[in-house]
Motif scaffolding. Structure first.
Motif, PDB file in Angstrom:
ATOM      1  N   UNK A 124       0.857  -1.186   0.000  1.00 61.99           N
ATOM      2  CA  UNK A 124       0.000   0.000   0.000  1.00 61.99           C
ATOM      3  C   UNK A 124       0.892   1.236   0.000  1.00 61.99           C
ATOM      4  N   UNK A 125       0.807   2.040  -1.046  1.00 61.54           N
ATOM      5  CA  UNK A 125       1.690   3.200  -1.174  1.00 61.54           C
ATOM      6  C   UNK A 125       1.456   4.229  -0.076  1.00 61.54           C
ATOM      7  N   UNK A 126       0.286   4.175   0.556  1.00 59.55           N
ATOM      8  CA  UNK A 126      -0.026   5.153   1.601  1.00 59.55           C
ATOM      9  C   UNK A 126       0.325   4.653   2.997  1.00 59.55           C
TER      10      UNK A 126
ATOM     11  N   UNK B 107       7.476   0.987   7.704  1.00 58.36           N
ATOM     12  CA  UNK B 107       7.730  -0.175   8.548  1.00 58.36           C
ATOM     13  C   UNK B 107       6.675  -1.261   8.429  1.00 58.36           C
ATOM     14  N   UNK B 108       5.514  -0.914   7.915  1.00 59.45           N
ATOM     15  CA  UNK B 108       4.418  -1.877   7.731  1.00 59.45           C
ATOM     16  C   UNK B 108       3.691  -1.473   6.452  1.00 59.45           C
ATOM     17  N   UNK B 109       4.244  -1.826   5.282  1.00 62.40           N
ATOM     18  CA  UNK B 109       3.787  -1.251   4.017  1.00 62.40           C
ATOM     19  C   UNK B 109       2.633  -1.977   3.347  1.00 62.40           C
ATOM     20  N   UNK B 110       1.793  -2.684   4.107  1.00 63.02           N
ATOM     21  CA  UNK B 110       0.801  -3.564   3.511  1.00 63.02           C
ATOM     22  C   UNK B 110      -0.604  -2.973   3.531  1.00 63.02           C
ATOM     23  N   UNK B 111      -1.405  -3.398   2.569  1.00 65.61           N
ATOM     24  CA  UNK B 111      -2.848  -3.179   2.638  1.00 65.61           C
ATOM     25  C   UNK B 111      -3.444  -4.288   3.485  1.00 65.61           C
ATOM     26  N   UNK B 112      -4.296  -3.927   4.447  1.00 66.75           N
ATOM     27  CA  UNK B 112      -4.947  -4.922   5.294  1.00 66.75           C
ATOM     28  C   UNK B 112      -6.439  -4.639   5.345  1.00 66.75           C
TER      29      UNK B 112
END
Length: 282
Positions: free
Chosen positions: A62-64, A68-73
């Motif tokens: 997720x670009x936003x 440190x936690x670059x994921x879409x959840x």
């Protein structure tokens, strides 16, 4: 049913089900091929140094999100929980392909993990369409309702893209107590653990006592419990509908230091199965 003349059956006492040498048994096993999508229950699992074989191999960047936690959840996109991810070649993804041969080499060689072809995942969307994990249309499904300048991209890893530690455990006793505290029947799946445990002492949050301890699961696998699991909004989301129940997080934060369940690292690789005995090693 007892035959004529036999004494009636009585429920097995805890002391009979769990000898003093054990602290519990495996109630069920789960893995999540895609981070934050629905999981799948397993008849057996390989607990490797990287975690459960096939667990969280894929995620969406997720670009936003924070670096440190670059994921879409599902915290941002509830539709993820309504996506069912399964391995296209499920039979080949039950265990590493050369597990038997690797274990036969003293003191036990690390087995070879599957290649890209065996790791292919199909995702059933909430609308019932089945898309391969790398189909660009899936990103369109996951982008629905999110801000327009946000960009998503697919990640694949040779190790589990877990939040903190490779393996997560959660007791069914803890699920029951939280259900009582919240005043609603909670589905254990909302806690997204790899190993659900039936505790020998039948005490909710009893798994917390294992932090810092070494456990054997079944005949070979050994783990060390590292931490209690700090919780977030994910546990408030119904695993089928993604409908939130904020009271769950409020209760965990207020009465349980914001934690529920435990994290572990694998010390000795091995297969584990429902019903396996869990014993304290050290």
């Amino acid at each position: 049913m007892p035959v004529h003349g036999d004494a009636p059956e009585t429920p097995m006492a805890w002391s009979e089900r769990y000898p003093m040498s054990t602290v519990g048994r495996v109630e069920s096993l789960w893995r999540f091929p895609v981070k934050s999508m629905r999981g799948e229950e397993l008849r057996e699992a390989f607990a490797g140094f990287a975690g459960v074989y096939g667990d969280r191999v894929y995620a969406f960047r997720n670009s936003a999100a924070a670096k440190g936690f670059p994921y879409l959840t599902a915290r941002e996109q509830g539709r993820m929980l309504q996506c069912r991810a399964t391995y296209r070649h499920g039979a080949r993804m039950s265990m590493p392909p050369n597990l038997a041969e690797a274990e036969a080499i003293a003191p036990g060689a690390t087995p070879l993990y599957a290649g890209p072809a065996d790791l292919m995942v199909d995702v059933e969307t909430p609308e019932g369409e089945v898309l391969s994990i790398d189909d660009p249309r899936l990103i369109g499904v996951l982008s629905d309702g999110l801000r327009e300048d946000l960009e998503l991209s697919l990640l694949r890893s040779d190790r589990a893209l877990t939040d903190c530690r490779p393996l997560s455990l959660f007791s069914i006793q803890t699920t029951r107590q939280l259900s009582q505290e919240v005043g609603a029947e909670l589905d254990k799946r909302r806690f997204r653990a790899n190993v659900y445990v039936d505790l020998a002492d039948d005490q909710a949050f009893g798994e917390n006592a294992w932090v810092g301890r070494r456990l054997r699961i079944g005949g070979k696998a050994e783990i060390v419990v590292m931490d209690r699991d700090p919780r977030c909004k994910m546990i408030t989301l119904d695993p089928d509908t993604a409908e939130p129940n904020p009271e769950i997080m409020r209760r965990v934060a207020k009465d349980h230091d914001g934690t529920a369940g435990i994290y572990a690292a694998v010390l000795v690789e091995g297969a584990i199965r429902p019903g396996d005995v869990i014993t304290l090693v050290a």
